[in-house]
Design a protein around this motif. Structure first.
Motif, short mmCIF file in Angstrom:
data_model
loop_
_atom_site.label_atom_id
_atom_site.label_comp_id
_atom_site.label_asym_id
_atom_site.label_seq_id
_atom_site.Cartn_x
_atom_site.Cartn_y
_atom_site.Cartn_z
N LEU A 54 20.25 15.28 -152.63
CA LEU A 54 21.13 14.16 -152.94
C LEU A 54 20.24 12.94 -152.96
O LEU A 54 19.53 12.68 -151.98
N TYR A 88 33.36 10.56 -133.04
CA TYR A 88 34.03 10.89 -134.29
C TYR A 88 35.51 10.64 -134.08
O TYR A 88 36.06 10.90 -133.01
N GLU A 137 32.41 8.71 -141.65
CA GLU A 137 32.87 7.50 -142.32
C GLU A 137 32.44 7.48 -143.79
O GLU A 137 33.19 7.05 -144.66
N LYS A 166 15.61 23.80 -145.18
CA LYS A 166 16.59 22.72 -145.18
C LYS A 166 15.90 21.38 -145.21
O LYS A 166 14.84 21.20 -144.61
N VAL A 167 16.55 20.46 -145.91
CA VAL A 167 16.08 19.09 -145.94
C VAL A 167 16.43 18.43 -144.62
O VAL A 167 17.49 18.67 -144.05
N HIS A 216 22.41 3.93 -141.99
CA HIS A 216 23.68 3.24 -141.72
C HIS A 216 23.40 1.80 -141.29
O HIS A 216 24.12 0.88 -141.64
N GLY A 258 20.20 7.73 -138.78
CA GLY A 258 21.07 8.50 -139.67
C GLY A 258 21.16 7.84 -141.03
O GLY A 258 21.12 6.63 -141.16
N THR A 259 21.28 8.68 -142.06
CA THR A 259 21.25 8.16 -143.43
C THR A 259 22.57 8.39 -144.16
O THR A 259 23.34 9.30 -143.81
N ILE A 313 21.72 5.79 -133.31
CA ILE A 313 22.05 6.80 -134.33
C ILE A 313 22.07 6.15 -135.71
O ILE A 313 21.58 6.70 -136.69
N ALA A 335 16.70 14.56 -143.06
CA ALA A 335 16.60 13.11 -143.33
C ALA A 335 16.49 12.42 -141.98
O ALA A 335 15.45 12.44 -141.34
N GLY A 336 17.59 11.85 -141.48
CA GLY A 336 17.55 11.19 -140.17
C GLY A 336 17.59 12.17 -139.00
O GLY A 336 17.30 11.81 -137.87
N GLY A 337 18.02 13.36 -139.27
CA GLY A 337 18.05 14.39 -138.23
C GLY A 337 19.18 14.24 -137.22
O GLY A 337 19.27 15.00 -136.27
N GLN A 338 20.07 13.29 -137.45
CA GLN A 338 21.08 13.00 -136.43
C GLN A 338 22.23 14.00 -136.42
O GLN A 338 22.99 14.07 -135.46
N SER A 339 22.35 14.77 -137.47
CA SER A 339 23.31 15.88 -137.44
C SER A 339 22.57 17.20 -137.38
O SER A 339 22.97 18.12 -136.66
N LEU A 340 21.48 17.29 -138.11
CA LEU A 340 20.78 18.57 -138.18
C LEU A 340 20.10 18.93 -136.86
O LEU A 340 20.16 20.09 -136.42
C1 LIG Z 1 25.92 11.09 -130.86
C2 LIG Z 1 26.17 11.04 -132.33
C3 LIG Z 1 27.31 10.42 -132.79
C4 LIG Z 1 27.56 10.37 -134.15
N1 LIG Z 1 28.72 9.77 -134.55
C5 LIG Z 1 28.99 9.72 -135.88
C6 LIG Z 1 30.18 9.10 -136.35
O1 LIG Z 1 30.99 8.57 -135.58
N2 LIG Z 1 30.41 9.11 -137.68
C7 LIG Z 1 29.52 9.69 -138.56
O2 LIG Z 1 29.76 9.66 -139.76
N3 LIG Z 1 28.41 10.27 -138.15
C8 LIG Z 1 28.10 10.30 -136.83
N4 LIG Z 1 26.96 10.91 -136.43
C9 LIG Z 1 26.11 11.58 -137.43
C10 LIG Z 1 25.18 10.60 -138.10
O3 LIG Z 1 25.88 9.66 -138.83
C11 LIG Z 1 24.20 11.33 -139.02
O4 LIG Z 1 23.21 10.43 -139.24
C12 LIG Z 1 24.69 11.78 -140.35
O5 LIG Z 1 25.84 12.54 -140.26
C13 LIG Z 1 23.62 12.65 -141.04
O6 LIG Z 1 22.57 11.87 -141.50
P1 LIG Z 1 21.08 12.24 -141.21
O7 LIG Z 1 20.24 11.40 -142.07
O8 LIG Z 1 20.83 12.14 -139.78
O9 LIG Z 1 21.01 13.76 -141.74
P2 LIG Z 1 20.30 15.02 -141.15
O10 LIG Z 1 20.79 15.30 -139.80
O11 LIG Z 1 18.84 14.91 -141.34
O12 LIG Z 1 20.84 16.11 -142.15
C14 LIG Z 1 22.20 16.47 -142.15
C15 LIG Z 1 22.43 17.54 -143.23
O13 LIG Z 1 22.33 16.97 -144.51
C16 LIG Z 1 21.27 17.56 -145.24
N5 LIG Z 1 20.63 16.46 -145.97
C17 LIG Z 1 20.21 15.29 -145.45
N6 LIG Z 1 19.77 14.48 -146.40
C18 LIG Z 1 19.90 15.15 -147.56
C19 LIG Z 1 19.62 14.83 -148.91
N7 LIG Z 1 19.16 13.64 -149.25
N8 LIG Z 1 19.88 15.76 -149.84
C20 LIG Z 1 20.38 16.96 -149.50
N9 LIG Z 1 20.69 17.31 -148.25
C21 LIG Z 1 20.44 16.41 -147.29
C22 LIG Z 1 20.42 18.26 -144.25
O14 LIG Z 1 19.76 19.35 -144.82
C23 LIG Z 1 21.42 18.65 -143.21
O15 LIG Z 1 22.06 19.83 -143.61
C24 LIG Z 1 26.67 10.96 -135.09
C25 LIG Z 1 25.50 11.56 -134.62
C26 LIG Z 1 25.24 11.62 -133.26
C27 LIG Z 1 23.98 12.27 -132.80
#
Ligand SMILES: Cc1cc2nc3c(=O)[nH]c(=O)nc-3n(C[C@H](O)[C@H](O)[C@H](O)COP(=O)(O)OP(=O)(O)OC[C@H]3O[C@@H](n4cnc5c(N)ncnc54)[C@H](O)[C@@H]3O)c2cc1C
Lengths: 309, 822
Positions: free
Chosen positions: A169, A193, A126, A29-30, A78, A112-113, A108, A32-37
């Motif tokens: 993506l 959320y 969002e 798995k990719v 973000h 997060g990206t 976050i 990115a910011g890791g905030q969901s993964l």
């Molecule tokens: C406490 C908390 C509150 C939050 N509240 C909100 C909120 O209110 N609203 C909201 O929208 N989000 C919220 N988030 C989530 C946050 O916005 C994440 O940053 C976002 O959802 C995922 O971005 P990421 O870069 O962290 O992705 P990651 O966690 O790194 O990845 C998420 C998923 O996307 C995949 N992925 C990531 N980048 C790519 C790419 N370029 N191509 C293909 N696949 C990819 C990964 O493989 C994984 O499956 C919250 C997170 C936390 C921890």
């Protein structure tokens, strides 16, 4: 709350990342910011065999406007959007920076990206709502090169998107400016959320409302548009009183059109009520933003679009 | 919008301490000496401690709420490389944790809590599991990641039983029994007081109002989760258990008992703590299992509870239901109170308080600040297939105060009186006052706090804001809560509850060293409240020392004879009095030693400026400089041949303190202003005022911090937090996504005003200040919401107040209002 074992690889380029994904197979798995993964891995709801870290790919970071619209690199955070000062972005898509404060909390947003959010496909995110609202194009890159996916074909359901496991993506593109748009939502705590979220974009031409778009989160497995309500977004003026009536009617239509489910965060009835409230509020906010914009800028898209630095 | 006064200005002013100590520190804003290390990351919390060879433990936990255990198979767990050991209940064969009351079985059914469930029973079975998260085995591995891989390999077989997930379900005919020995799933059933003729009072009364209220299950939620690090010390022949507990000696006693060790073989030490709020004032199962594993392995074993376990498998609190009726006369005087309280205590009784802690607190103290002439109450605890409960900050008082305050408001509404006026007519104003509940209340400022709170709200213009808002069809409400809080329960008060293990006293030892500085021990246990500062203030005043020259030692069972730790707002009252008493004894010794050396009588000497000096005009011919503490210590330790024959070398003293009567009552009035959003049902707090009286505030900023933090937790209960379970007993709050602890965004600034009615029997005049904030907030918020809902006619009595429910209430009326307006 510790992840299952995994291997970690750091990609040096998009090509390298794609190579790694192809080599490592479907369990990779990719990240990115890791905030969901990372939270999902900590709960062992996700158990990737490998993480391919794309965090170092500066080429995927940044926003720029050209004749094709606004491009946002997948790795743009973000917070970068929230603090963007590019006049072209602010003129054409002010709703994007303005909506960022709804996403979680500052720490976050600094990690997060945009791409991660869209790829993750949370119906309440969002970015999923904004891309749906504004007919964004999602640009994916795979072994065979790039393909562009219209948002209407992208979100397939509960945390499911049209992105293939070996694709990255790389960009989110907003083809058309949306100077009169707003997003609002309701949750019990700031940064949660939303229970329901609503976004409205208005087409205002020469002081009259000629149409618009309404997107909702929290009422289905993926963000939805509500054509029944959008059809009502017409008015001969932008006078607040008249627009208020228009938005109220659109809000009622939107509430009638959706079929939300029940869960511990809210019953179907409550969600429908929130749709009514939030569509109305987003409509008013969009029109207020519109009046402010109309005051000093007849044309929302600046000529001579800027190239990416 | 009116602006309140600057919240950090204690406008009422701190009167100079009017009782007890007359020094320079008590009553002063001495900076917390804990803060520099804590805010610069130099604190030492449990998880900061790492020792060579340390292993990491986690627990195999039940995934089913209620089941017969058929098998706990750890073969695959043990086979995973890196796993050092995995022990089931059968492997460890530990004693149970048993909390007892001295009451007949009709009133109290004991429910021993095994350290690990699944021990072979007399009938050959493995017994039952009673909640999701119940520990079944401890797994010890080389690293904290690997140990979680190992947990997945445990094979546990169950035979599921129907899960009991609500009080109604528990008490229903034919309900499955959580404990076979508890018929009807009732663990505690006490009926109390039943004033003669109470039924006639109700039937003859002008007005009777009723409140049915339920409150959500909550998690006390210290930022630092639970944890333990245990190591067998070969040299000392001791098991050393570092753990973040509010009650180190109780942990020692239970650990020694479960492991079959003598008390001297267990040493419990407590590092810096990131909160406890009651969840850590009971003895947990996990720390004992960790100790047992370390003893077996002769290697250090650490366990840090993760947030998921903290939310689902730790101790919870507060899930109660009330049916309460109150009789009033035409003028709004309360005549009688009749209440039925049911508390859902979950799967087990906690040690040492038992599952009776909530119903006994509610039943015993419900009349609160009011003169209630007739009272009857029934208090019950039921057992269910949910995580067990512990006393959480306030213990039942947030709930019964809320119910009392709803009764007052409802009576006011029915009688068409002002709700503050109804309270005014009922609060206790002459002290000491012995209530219908046989408790004697020491002097407090019930009426004064109520008046000042109302005046503050009025002066800030909130009644005008409300009137203007109502005229526009907006929903603004003002709510109050007036309450007192017994603090410093002595052994007498706990004995009245008939606990078998009776907390109460505190003992302090004080030593003066060769530098003329002192170290004092306390059996109380700061878990964030700043005892190192406040206790030092008391001692410094007593011995006329610089506060920097006083060190406070706590949290080491080898250093403190015995202690009851910190809970029930007892530390300043009891612990503070014990350190004061020890300092007082040392003061006498210092004067006696100086008198001996100076050839005079102790009565003409006093402590002053770091030494023992003659009292001006009384010290007949004594050299005016007297003797400094260092000179006295020099003799006491290094020149003991100069001491009087009957005097022991060294400078130390031991003293204890217990509360003789019913304790001392802090009190407060809270006022809250809210606005409701008809579009979403959201509640926004516009203003929060707290007028509090905890006697002499030893350290006013610390008292204010306690009030603010407490109010935040009270608001959490009123508006946000609820641990919920599905029909199978599966907890649905495993993360902060679902357990909605409010953040700084949702927490209002609070205006705090102080009144001071000194306690008559504590060393400093202080009363407890730890819990009041939490106690008052739910009632104030709920009353404010109801006041805002007033145009709708809807009244809400349950917490947490769900936006969806508020929204629905507002919809009802808006359509009704439309109808009547047409
Ligand atoms: C406490 C908390 C509150 C939050 N509240 C909100 C909120 O209110 N609203 C909201 O929208 N989000 C919220 N988030 C989530 C946050 O916005 C994440 O940053 C976002 O959802 C995922 O971005 P990421 O870069 O962290 O992705 P990651 O966690 O790194 O990845 C998420 C998923 O996307 C995949 N992925 C990531 N980048 C790519 C790419 N370029 N191509 C293909 N696949 C990819 C990964 O493989 C994984 O499956 C919250 C997170 C936390 C921890």
């Amino acid at each position: 709350m510790k992840p299952a074992p995994f291997d970690y690889r750091r990609a040096r380029s998009v090509a390298d990342a794609l190579g790694l994904l192809a080599e490592l197979g479907g369990e990779a798995k990719v990240i990115a910011g890791g905030q969901s993964l990372m939270p999902m891995m900590a709960f062992r709801l996700a158990r990737p065999s490998h993480l391919v870290d794309i965090g170092g790919l500066g080429e995927l970071r940044g926003l720029w406007v050209d004749d094709d619209g606004l491009h946002i690199g997948a790795l743009t955070t973000h917070h970068q959007v929230e603090t963007c000062t590019d006049p072209a972005v602010l003129a054409g898509w002010p709703v994007l920076p303005a909506s960022m404060s709804w996403i979680g909390h500052l720490p976050i947003r600094t990690l997060g990206t945009v791409g991660g959010s869209v790829a993750h496909g949370d119906a309440l995110a969002e970015w999923c709502l904004l891309t749906t609202l504004l007919d964004a194009v999602l640009v994916a890159e795979g072994a065979d090169g790039r393909r562009e996916i219209p948002v209407a074909d992208f979100f397939l359901g509960f945390f499911t998107t049209a992105l293939l496991p070996d694709e990255l993506l790389v960009e989110v593109r907003f083809p058309a400016p949306a100077p009169h748009a707003a997003l609002t939502e309701y949750a019990e705590r700031h940064g949660d959320y939303a229970i329901v979220s609503a976004a409205v974009s208005l087409d205002l031409v020469d002081g009259s409302l000629r149409g618009g778009r309404i997107a909702l989160g929290g009422v289905a497995d993926a963000p939805v548009r509500v054509p029944e309500a959008e059809a009502l977004l017409t008015a001969g003026t932008t006078h607040p009183d008249e627009l208020g009536g228009v938005f109220a009617a659109a809000a009622d239509a939107a509430a009638a059109a959706v079929d939300p489910g029940d869960d511990q965060h809210g019953s179907a009835d409550y969600r429908r009520s929130l749709v009514r409230t939030l569509v109305q509020r987003a409509g008013v906010q969009a029109s207020v933003a519109a009046r402010a914009v109309d005051d000093d800028r007849p044309a929302a898209v600046p000529a001579g679009a800027r190239r990416r630095p | 919008m009116p602006q309140g006064a600057d919240t950090d200005q204690p406008d009422a002013g701190h009167r100079a301490p009017s009782f007890g100590s007359t020094g320079r520190y008590v009553g002063a804003a001495v900076p917390r000496r804990e803060d520099p290390r804590l805010v610069t990351g130099r604190g030492r919390f449990l998880d900061d401690i790492a020792v060579p060879g340390m292993l990491h433990a986690q627990f195999v936990r039940s995934t089913i709420a209620h089941a017969r255990l058929l098998e706990v198979d750890l073969t695959a767990v043990r086979a995973l490389p890196g796993v050092v050991a995995a022990y089931s209940a059968a492997d460890l064969a530990l004693g149970d944790i048993t909390a007892l009351l001295d009451r007949p079985l009709e009133e109290f059914v004991p429910t021993p809590m095994p350290v690990l469930s699944g021990a072979p029973q007399a009938d050959g079975s493995l017994g039952k599991v009673r909640f999701v998260g119940e520990p079944l085995a401890i797994v010890v591995a080389a690293d904290p990641y690997l140990v979680e891989d190992a947990l997945e390999l445990a094979r546990v077989r169950y035979e599921a039983l129907p899960a009991i997930t609500s009080a109604e379900g528990a008490m229903a005919q034919g309900a499955a029994l959580v404990h076979d020995e508890a018929p009807g799933n009732v663990l505690v059933d006490v009926s109390m007081f039943a004033t003669e003729g109470i039924d006639e009072v109700f039937s003859d009364a002008h007005t009777v109002v009723e409140v049915r209220s339920s409150t959500g299950r909550q998690n006390a939620l210290p930022l630092e989760t639970r944890g333990a690090l245990a190591e067998w010390d070969e040299r000392a022949g001791q098991l050393v258990l570092d753990t973040c507990t509010q009650v180190p000696h109780q942990v020692r006693t239970v650990t020694a008992g479960c492991l079959g060790l003598a008390e001297r073989q267990v040493r419990v030490r407590v590092p810096d703590m990131g909160g406890g709020f009651g969840i850590k004032c009971v003895v947990g199962r996990e720390e004992i299992a960790v100790a047992a594993a370390a003893q077996r392995l002769r290697r250090p074993v650490k366990w840090i509870e993760d947030r998921k376990d903290a939310l689902t498998a730790s101790f919870l609190a507060r899930e109660q239901q009330y049916v309460a009726r109150a009789a009033f006369d035409r003028e709004g005087h309360v005549l009688a109170l009749d209440a039925d309280v049911v508390c859902d205590m979950g799967a087990y009784s906690c040690y040492p308080f038992t599952a009776a802690i909530e119903p006994l607190m509610a039943s015993g103290e419900m009349p609160s600040v009011y003169r209630v002439p007739a009272y009857r109450v029934r208090g019950r605890s039921i057992t269910s297939n949910k995580a067990p409960t512990a006393p959480y900050r306030g213990v039942s008082r947030p709930q019964y105060v809320m119910v009392m305050e709803r009764l007052m408001e409802r009576a006011a509404r029915v009688l068409d009186l002002d709700p503050v006026e109804v309270r005014r007519r009922n609060v206790i104003t002459t002290f000491p006052y012995t209530g219908v509940n046989h408790i004697t209340y020491d002097p407090g400022s019930y009426l004064e706090s109520l008046d000042l709170a109302e005046q503050t709200v009025r002066d800030e213009g909130w009644y005008d804001v409300q009137a203007a808002a109502r005229a526009e069809g907006r929903f603004v409400g003002i709510g109050y809560s007036c309450f007192s809080e017994r603090t410093g329960y002595g052994s007498g008060a706990f004995a009245k509850r008939r606990m078998k293990v009776v907390p109460g006293f505190d003992i302090s030892e004080i030593r003066m060293d060769l530098s003329g500085t002192v170290t004092v021990t306390t059996g109380t246990q700061s878990h964030g409240q700043g005892h190192e500062t406040t206790m030092a203030q008391i001692v410094a005043d007593k011995l006329k020392l610089d506060v920097a020259d006083v060190r406070v030692e706590q949290g080491d069972t080898d250093r403190v004879l015995y202690g009851w730790g910190s809970f029930a707002s007892r530390s300043a009252v009891i612990g503070g009095s014990a350190v004061g008493a020890a300092a007082g004894k040392l003061e006498v010794k210092l004067r006696e030693l100086a008198a001996h050396l100076l050839g005079t009588r102790p009565e003409v000497l006093e402590l002053r400026d770091g030494g023992v000096r003659p009292i001006p005009h009384a010290g007949d011919g004594v050299p005016p400089e007297g003797l400094s503490f260092t000179q006295l210590a020099d003799v006491a330790y290094l020149k003991s041949h100069l001491l009087a024959k009957e005097t022991d070398p060294g400078l130390s003293a031991v003293a204890s303190f217990d509360v003789a009567g019913d304790g001392t009552f802090s009190n407060a009035t809270h006022a809250c202003v809210v606005e409701l959003d008809p579009g979403t049902g959201g509640t926004r707090i516009l203003r929060y005022v707290c007028v509090e009286d905890c006697g002499v505030a030893i350290n006013p900023p610390i008292v204010e911090g306690q009030a603010r933090g407490g109010i935040a937790q009270g608001i959490a209960g009123a508006l946000f937090e609820q641990v919920s379970y599905d029909a199978n007993g599966e907890p649905s709050c495993a993360s902060f996504l679902d357990y909605k602890v409010p953040t700084a965004w949702e927490t209002p600034d609070v205006l705090i005003k102080h009144l001071e009615t000194p306690c008559l029997f504590t060393e400093t005049g202080a009363k407890g200040a730890g819990e009041g904030g939490t106690i008052g907030a739910p009632a104030a918020v709920l009353n404010a919401v109801n006041d805002a809902l007033r145009p709708t006619g809807v009244e809400l009595d349950d917490t947490p107040i769900r936006p969806e429910v508020v929204h629905r209430s507002l919809q009802v009326t808006r359509s009704a209002a439309h109808g009547s307006a047409a």
